[in-house]
Scaffold this active site. Structure first.
Site, PDB file in Angstrom:
ATOM      1  N   SER A 188      -0.140   2.983  -2.882  1.00 34.58           N
ATOM      2  CA  SER A 188      -1.472   2.883  -3.475  1.00 34.58           C
ATOM      3  C   SER A 188      -2.273   4.171  -3.447  1.00 34.58           C
ATOM      4  O   SER A 188      -3.203   4.326  -4.223  1.00 34.58           O
ATOM      5  CB  SER A 188      -2.265   1.773  -2.814  1.00 34.58           C
ATOM      6  OG  SER A 188      -2.771   2.202  -1.586  1.00 34.58           O
ATOM      7  N   HIS A 216       0.613  -3.606  -5.083  1.00 36.26           N
ATOM      8  CA  HIS A 216      -0.082  -2.841  -6.125  1.00 36.26           C
ATOM      9  C   HIS A 216       0.624  -2.912  -7.480  1.00 36.26           C
ATOM     10  O   HIS A 216       0.292  -2.153  -8.381  1.00 36.26           O
ATOM     11  CB  HIS A 216      -0.262  -1.387  -5.691  1.00 36.26           C
ATOM     12  CG  HIS A 216      -1.220  -1.282  -4.558  1.00 36.26           C
ATOM     13  ND1 HIS A 216      -2.583  -1.291  -4.741  1.00 36.26           N
ATOM     14  CD2 HIS A 216      -1.025  -1.243  -3.221  1.00 36.26           C
ATOM     15  CE1 HIS A 216      -3.186  -1.236  -3.566  1.00 36.26           C
ATOM     16  NE2 HIS A 216      -2.261  -1.209  -2.628  1.00 36.26           N
ATOM     17  N   LYS A 247      -5.589  -8.553  -5.457  1.00 33.36           N
ATOM     18  CA  LYS A 247      -5.762  -7.353  -6.266  1.00 33.36           C
ATOM     19  C   LYS A 247      -5.669  -7.753  -7.754  1.00 33.36           C
ATOM     20  O   LYS A 247      -6.619  -8.327  -8.257  1.00 33.36           O
ATOM     21  CB  LYS A 247      -4.813  -6.261  -5.798  1.00 33.36           C
ATOM     22  CG  LYS A 247      -5.302  -5.739  -4.412  1.00 33.36           C
ATOM     23  CD  LYS A 247      -4.392  -4.832  -3.653  1.00 33.36           C
ATOM     24  CE  LYS A 247      -5.027  -4.481  -2.288  1.00 33.36           C
ATOM     25  NZ  LYS A 247      -4.112  -3.915  -1.322  1.00 33.36           N
TER      26      LYS A 247
HETATM   27  C1  LIG Z   1      -4.068  -4.156   0.211  1.00 34.56           C
HETATM   28  C2  LIG Z   1      -2.647  -4.089   0.713  1.00 34.56           C
HETATM   29  C3  LIG Z   1      -2.090  -5.128   1.472  1.00 34.56           C
HETATM   30  C4  LIG Z   1      -2.934  -6.240   1.991  1.00 34.56           C
HETATM   31  O1  LIG Z   1      -3.254  -7.155   1.019  1.00 34.56           O
HETATM   32  P1  LIG Z   1      -4.610  -8.009   1.179  1.00 34.56           P
HETATM   33  O2  LIG Z   1      -4.383  -9.188   0.343  1.00 34.56           O
HETATM   34  O3  LIG Z   1      -5.714  -7.115   0.736  1.00 34.56           O
HETATM   35  O4  LIG Z   1      -4.739  -8.334   2.635  1.00 34.56           O
HETATM   36  C5  LIG Z   1      -0.744  -5.089   1.760  1.00 34.56           C
HETATM   37  N1  LIG Z   1       0.033  -4.059   1.374  1.00 34.56           N
HETATM   38  C6  LIG Z   1      -0.472  -3.023   0.687  1.00 34.56           C
HETATM   39  C7  LIG Z   1       0.424  -1.917   0.275  1.00 34.56           C
HETATM   40  C8  LIG Z   1      -1.828  -2.987   0.352  1.00 34.56           C
HETATM   41  O5  LIG Z   1      -2.340  -1.937  -0.278  1.00 34.56           O
END
Ligand SMILES: *Cc1c(COP(=O)(O)O)cnc(C)c1O
Length: 406
Positions: A188, A216, A247
């Site tokens: 990310s 992502h 997301k």
């Molecule tokens: C944001 C993120 C998570 C966590 O996901 P959430 O649903 O926000 O807790 C896991 N892995 C990666 C690579 C992330 O960027």
């Protein structure tokens, strides 16, 4: 000990380094994405959000919000319990099926967030497989690192996206030991993409399981939004595909998809799954609607528009000589390489231009690689992009920041 002064002096240290985190207080405006209202004390102003992980604006999509309204009318607010104790709602079961289908797996298992899904699934699998070794990409997300740590399994870190280093380390491990390779598809912060096929090839060669975080990528890549592994026809090569509902799907929650036996195993042994209240049914209903929409041809249109917006922004940045990391994804990191300047630029953008881009500083990225991480959505217009690039041009001139060689 003076506890209060300890807490205060630790915080002072963050201020001194320019990496004290200040949260912008926003009120998102449903239907107006990427617009939001920003509150500062008694004042409020409209801002345009350029750093949301609601990459496609699905969090405000009518298909999603109406599914959530309907589920609240039918089921009320909360799930009423853990999954085991009266909390398994019909919507959870439908959603787990939808997720399994998305990734071409036998089963799916829901968690309260992506963080919890990584922590609980990796933690449980690596702890309970006797004598397991976990091979973890050097840039894995904190939630994976915490899960591996919690498992107490032996951990080996391979160089980021480096298949040779992974193979070298796999070859050093006693052949009979259980092995798990944990990595992400789209990273990310740099927006680079893992060589999934090559990683699966070496994992297979050494009899290792594979665990891919597609947080992502889900919703955005692949003809049905199944992620990079779907796009590349590799979903069946992965033992576990993990994702978030928070997301691109625009809601909240996390999940794994895998074989029926593996999901049942995690369901049965993971403390982070068992001992916590299930997601509200309306969240599950909203996520289901979002996933279905993004699987459809309408979803593909949104993905096309998204790619077009990303390309347009990159082109405009190039023309203006604003340095950004080239990468094959939808994430556009504009490199500042100084924590204080990065925070200052973000503050000026927000205060003077109504443009919100969160500064990304250590420990999220290595020191000296501080950046503004820009995530254009299908709903950012040409005018929005023009306004952003002009603001950055102003600031690059005012602050004498170095320009990319155009
Ligand atoms: C944001 C993120 C998570 C966590 O996901 P959430 O649903 O926000 O807790 C896991 N892995 C990666 C690579 C992330 O960027």
């Amino acid at each position: 000990m003076n506890y209060e002064s300890f807490f205060r002096s630790e915080i002072e240290g963050l201020h001194a380094e320019g990496r004290y985190r200040v949260f912008a207080e926003l009120e998102r405006q449903a239907g107006q994405f990427p617009r939001a209202t920003r509150y500062t004390g008694d004042d409020s102003h409209d801002v345009s959000v350029w750093c949301s992980n609601d990459y496609l604006g699905m969090g405000q999509h009518e298909v999603v919000t109406s599914a959530m309204h309907e589920a609240i009318e039918r089921c009320g607010a909360g799930a009423g319990g853990t999954r085991n104790i009266s909390g398994t709602n019909h919507y959870h079961v439908l959603l787990e099926r939808e997720l399994a289908d998305l990734h071409g797996k036998e089963a799916g298992l829901l968690f309260t967030s992506g963080y919890v899904s990584n922590w609980a699934a990796l933690g449980t699998i690596a702890a309970r497989l006797p004598n397991c070794v976990v091979l973890s990409d050097a840039l894995n997300h904190a939630s994976m690192i915490e899960g591996i740590r919690y498992s107490r399994a032996e951990r080996r870190i391979f160089k980021h996206n480096d298949v040779e280093d992974l193979e070298r380390q796999l070859a050093e491990i006693e052949p009979g030991r259980p092995k798990l390779v944990a990595f992400e598809s789209v990273y990310s912060m740099d927006g680079d993409i893992a060589p999934i096929k090559e990683i699966c090839d070496v994992a297979d060669k050494y009899g290792a399981m594979t665990y891919l975080d597609e947080v992502h990528a889900v919703g955005i890549y692949g003809p049905r939004g199944g992620g990079i592994a779907e796009r590349e026809g590799l979903m069946d090569r992965l033992t576990v595909i993990e994702g978030t509902l928070g997301k691109s799907f625009g809601v909240m929650g996390g999940y794994i998809t895998a074989s029926a036996a593996l999901c049942d195993f995690v369901r049965s042994f993971a403390s982070g799954f068992i001992f916590t209240t299930a997601l509200p049914p309306a969240l599950a209903a909203g996520a289901c609607a979002s996933i279905r929409y993004l699987k459809s041809p309408e979803g593909e249109k949104l993905r096309l528009r998204h790619r077009n917006r990303v390309e347009t922004l990159r082109r405009r940045l190039d023309a203006a000589g604003i340095p950004h990391l080239p990468n094959p994804s939808h994430i556009v990191p504009v490199m500042v390489k100084d924590p204080v300047k990065c925070k200052m630029l973000s503050d000026i953008l927000l205060d003077n231009y109504g443009i919100y881009i969160q500064p990304i500083n250590y420990p999220t990225v290595p020191r000296g690689t501080e950046r503004l991480r820009i995530t254009p959505s299908p709903l950012h217009t040409d005018d929005d992009i023009g306004g952003l690039v002009r603001a950055l041009e102003d600031l690059w001139s005012q602050c004498a920041l170095s320009r990319a060689v155009a």
